[in-house]
Enzyme design. Structure first.
Site, PDB file in Angstrom:
ATOM      1  N   MET A 154      15.532  -3.201 -57.177  1.00 20.14           N
ATOM      2  CA  MET A 154      16.251  -4.350 -57.834  1.00 20.14           C
ATOM      3  C   MET A 154      17.490  -4.241 -57.017  1.00 20.14           C
ATOM      4  O   MET A 154      18.497  -4.154 -57.897  1.00 20.14           O
ATOM      5  CB  MET A 154      16.121  -4.179 -59.249  1.00 20.14           C
ATOM      6  CG  MET A 154      16.967  -5.521 -59.899  1.00 20.14           C
ATOM      7  SD  MET A 154      15.428  -6.738 -59.631  1.00 20.14           S
ATOM      8  CE  MET A 154      16.273  -7.460 -61.203  1.00 20.14           C
ATOM      9  N   GLY A 155      17.543  -4.400 -55.985  1.00 21.57           N
ATOM     10  CA  GLY A 155      19.130  -4.367 -55.118  1.00 21.57           C
ATOM     11  C   GLY A 155      19.641  -5.742 -55.053  1.00 21.57           C
ATOM     12  O   GLY A 155      19.171  -6.782 -55.963  1.00 21.57           O
ATOM     13  N   ARG A 156      20.387  -5.951 -54.012  1.00 22.96           N
ATOM     14  CA  ARG A 156      20.846  -7.163 -53.936  1.00 22.96           C
ATOM     15  C   ARG A 156      20.008  -8.402 -53.840  1.00 22.96           C
ATOM     16  O   ARG A 156      20.055  -9.442 -54.653  1.00 22.96           O
ATOM     17  CB  ARG A 156      22.048  -7.361 -52.847  1.00 22.96           C
ATOM     18  CG  ARG A 156      23.322  -6.606 -53.102  1.00 22.96           C
ATOM     19  CD  ARG A 156      24.339  -6.727 -51.871  1.00 22.96           C
ATOM     20  NE  ARG A 156      23.413  -6.276 -50.784  1.00 22.96           N
ATOM     21  CZ  ARG A 156      23.586  -5.036 -50.318  1.00 22.96           C
ATOM     22  NH1 ARG A 156      24.448  -4.095 -50.796  1.00 22.96           N
ATOM     23  NH2 ARG A 156      22.710  -4.741 -49.339  1.00 22.96           N
ATOM     24  N   ILE A 157      18.839  -7.924 -52.967  1.00 25.28           N
ATOM     25  CA  ILE A 157      18.154  -9.071 -52.755  1.00 25.28           C
ATOM     26  C   ILE A 157      17.085  -9.209 -53.899  1.00 25.28           C
ATOM     27  O   ILE A 157      16.736 -10.429 -54.334  1.00 25.28           O
ATOM     28  CB  ILE A 157      17.360  -8.970 -51.454  1.00 25.28           C
ATOM     29  CG1 ILE A 157      18.127  -8.994 -50.194  1.00 25.28           C
ATOM     30  CG2 ILE A 157      16.131  -9.880 -51.224  1.00 25.28           C
ATOM     31  CD1 ILE A 157      17.744  -8.397 -48.840  1.00 25.28           C
ATOM     32  N   ARG A 238      10.094  -3.878 -45.557  1.00 24.49           N
ATOM     33  CA  ARG A 238      10.121  -3.288 -44.389  1.00 24.49           C
ATOM     34  C   ARG A 238       8.985  -2.781 -44.093  1.00 24.49           C
ATOM     35  O   ARG A 238       8.266  -2.276 -45.122  1.00 24.49           O
ATOM     36  CB  ARG A 238      11.440  -2.133 -44.408  1.00 24.49           C
ATOM     37  CG  ARG A 238      11.722  -1.708 -43.225  1.00 24.49           C
ATOM     38  CD  ARG A 238      12.167  -2.912 -41.960  1.00 24.49           C
ATOM     39  NE  ARG A 238      13.337  -2.675 -41.694  1.00 24.49           N
ATOM     40  CZ  ARG A 238      14.331  -3.899 -41.813  1.00 24.49           C
ATOM     41  NH1 ARG A 238      13.695  -4.928 -42.215  1.00 24.49           N
ATOM     42  NH2 ARG A 238      15.465  -3.656 -41.287  1.00 24.49           N
ATOM     43  N   GLU A 267       5.141  -3.453 -36.744  1.00 26.92           N
ATOM     44  CA  GLU A 267       5.460  -4.619 -36.236  1.00 26.92           C
ATOM     45  C   GLU A 267       5.908  -4.457 -34.775  1.00 26.92           C
ATOM     46  O   GLU A 267       6.822  -3.544 -34.538  1.00 26.92           O
ATOM     47  CB  GLU A 267       6.172  -5.595 -37.176  1.00 26.92           C
ATOM     48  CG  GLU A 267       7.467  -5.095 -37.265  1.00 26.92           C
ATOM     49  CD  GLU A 267       8.164  -5.898 -38.248  1.00 26.92           C
ATOM     50  OE1 GLU A 267       7.713  -6.139 -39.590  1.00 26.92           O
ATOM     51  OE2 GLU A 267       9.293  -6.170 -38.243  1.00 26.92           O
ATOM     52  N   HIS A 285       8.699 -11.631 -39.777  1.00 23.44           N
ATOM     53  CA  HIS A 285       9.826 -11.096 -40.086  1.00 23.44           C
ATOM     54  C   HIS A 285      10.887 -12.144 -39.913  1.00 23.44           C
ATOM     55  O   HIS A 285      12.140 -11.745 -39.105  1.00 23.44           O
ATOM     56  CB  HIS A 285      10.003  -9.964 -39.226  1.00 23.44           C
ATOM     57  CG  HIS A 285      11.042  -8.911 -40.038  1.00 23.44           C
ATOM     58  ND1 HIS A 285      10.954  -7.343 -39.678  1.00 23.44           N
ATOM     59  CD2 HIS A 285      12.012  -9.102 -40.332  1.00 23.44           C
ATOM     60  CE1 HIS A 285      12.111  -6.855 -40.213  1.00 23.44           C
ATOM     61  NE2 HIS A 285      12.598  -7.703 -40.812  1.00 23.44           N
TER      62      HIS A 285
END
Ligand code: DGY
Length: 327
Positions: A154-157, A238, A267, A285
Site C-alpha cells: 500500500m505505497g503511493r500506487i 515488478r 521479461e 509493461h
C-alpha cells in the site's frame, strides 16, 4: 567543458534538448538495448547516465566507469541498480517517484475491468468473426462493483488504486509491511488486514510491491492456495514478486478466475503457458505509459541528472550516503 552523459534508450526530443544545455550527450536514439559490455564501454568516460529498468548497474559495470557520478533511472522502480555498489563507487542513483502514480493506477483499473469482464477474450472472439448475435449467457464475467478489493503493498500506487475503488462501491482491504497512519487509511477508505486475511477475503487481488530479494516470489503456490476460488488476480508491480510458474498452476487449477498482468519474471520473455489462457489479459509493461506521464518521467530523470552533476542533492536520491561533488 561540459560533462559527458549517456542516454541509454530513446527519449523525447525536449529531454535531449534540456540535457544538451548542460552536457555533451551521447544518446541511443536507435533504441536497441546495449549488451552489458557495450553499456560499460560507452559509459567508461561518462559522468552520468539517463538509464532505464533494462540497464543493469552493478559492481562489474561500475568498476569499468571511473568517471561516473550519477545514474538516473527513468522509472520509479530501481531493482536494476545495485545501490550498495553505487555508494561504494560514489555514484548517486535516482528514480522518478510520484509522477507516474495516477497513470499507473488508471491502468491497473483497466486490467481489473478487462480481466473481470472478459474484455480481451470477447474482443478476440468478435475480431475472429465468431460473433453470431446476442446471447444471454455470452461472456459472463465477474462483477467488480461491491466486490472486495485486496491490495498487497500500500505505497503511493496502491493508495491511488484504493481511492479509485470508491466509485465501484467496493470494500478495500490491504496488507503492507507497515500499517498506514489512521488518516491515510481513512483517506483511502481501506482496512488493514494480515496477509492470510487479505488472501482469503479479496475477490480481486492486486499486487503493488517493489522487487527486492525480500519480495522475491512473495506470491507463490502457498499464497495462491489461500486465495478465494475464482479470484481476479492483478499484477503490475515488478516481475519476480510473483512466481509465474505458480501463477500458471493456479490458473490451470481454476483457483484464479481471471488475471491481468503487465509484468513478468525474466521479461520481455514470459512463461509460455500464460499465452494459452483466454482468461488472462497480458500487456507489455505499459502501466505508466501515458504520453504525458512518460514525458514527465523522462524529464524528471533528466532534472535529477542535471542537479546531481551540478553539485546539488537531486530530489530523488536513493543513496543519500553519497554526497554530490563537481569533478
Ligand atoms: C517503473 O517506473 O518502475 C515502471 O515499472 C516503468 O514504467
Amino acid at each position: 567543458m561540459k560533462p559527458a552523459v549517456l542516454v541509454t534508450r530513446e527519449v523525447f526530443d525536449e529531454v535531449l534538448v534540456f540535457l544538451g544545455e548542460h552536457f555533451e550527450v551521447e544518446s541511443n536514439q536507435g533504441d536497441t538495448p546495449f549488451s552489458p559490455d557495450e553499456f560499460a564501454a560507452r559509459l567508461a568516460d561518462k559522468a552520468g547516465a539517463l538509464a532505464t529498468i533494462g540497464d543493469r548497474v552493478d559492481e562489474s559495470l561500475l568498476a569499468r566507469c571511473p568517471q561516473l557520478r550519477a545514474v538516473c533511472n527513468i522509472a520509479v522502480g530501481f531493482n536494476n541498480l545495485d545501490l550498495a555498489a553505487c555508494s561504494q563507487h560514489g555514484v548517486m542513483a535516482t528514480n522518478t517517484p510520484g509522477v507516474l502514480d495516477d497513470s499507473t493506477a488508471d491502468f491497473i483499473w483497466a486490467l481489473i475491468l478487462a480481466a473481470a469482464r472478459r474484455v480481451g477474450e470477447s474482443e478476440r472472439y468478435l475480431r475472429a468473426g465468431q460473433w453470431r448475435g446476442w446471447k444471454l449467457k455470452q461472456f459472463l464475467g465477474t462483477d467488480v462493483h461491491h466486490a472486495t478489493l485486496g491490495i498487497l503493498g500500500m505505497g503511493r500506487i496502491g493508495q491511488k488504486v484504493a481511492r479509485r475503488a470508491w466509485g465501484f462501491d467496493m470494500r478495500v482491504v490491504y496488507h503492507n509491511t507497515r500499517r498506514l497512519p489512521p488518516d491515510i487509511e481513512r483517506a483511502c477508505k481501506a482496512t488493514y488486514v494480515g496477509m492470510d486475511e487479505l488472501l482469503a477475503q479479496a475477490d480481486i487481488l492486486s499486487v503493488h510491491t517493489p522487487y527486492s530479494p525480500a519480495t522475491h516470489h512473495l506470491v507463490s503456490a502457498n499464497e495462491f492456495a489461500k486465495m478465494k476460488d475464482g479470484v481476479v488476480f492483478i499484477h503490475a508491480s515488478r516481475g519476480g514478486v510473483v512466481d509465474d510458474g505458480a501463477l500458471v498452476a493456479a490458473l490451470k487449477s481454476g483457483r484464479i478466475g481471471a488475471a491481468g498482468l503487465d509484468v513478468y519474471e525474466g521479461e520481455p520473455k514470459l512463461h509460455a503457458e500464460l499465452l494459452k489462457f483466454e482468461n488472462v489479459v497480458l500487456t507489455p509493461h505499459i502501466a505508466s505509459s501515458s504520453e504525458a506521464t512518460r514525458r514527465n518521467m523522462a524529464m524528471l530523470a533528466a532534472q535529477n541528472l542535471v542537479t546531481a552533476l551540478t553539485g546539488a542533492v537531486p530530489p530523488n536520491l536513493l543513496n543519500p550516503d553519497v554526497k554530490p561533488s563537481v569533478k
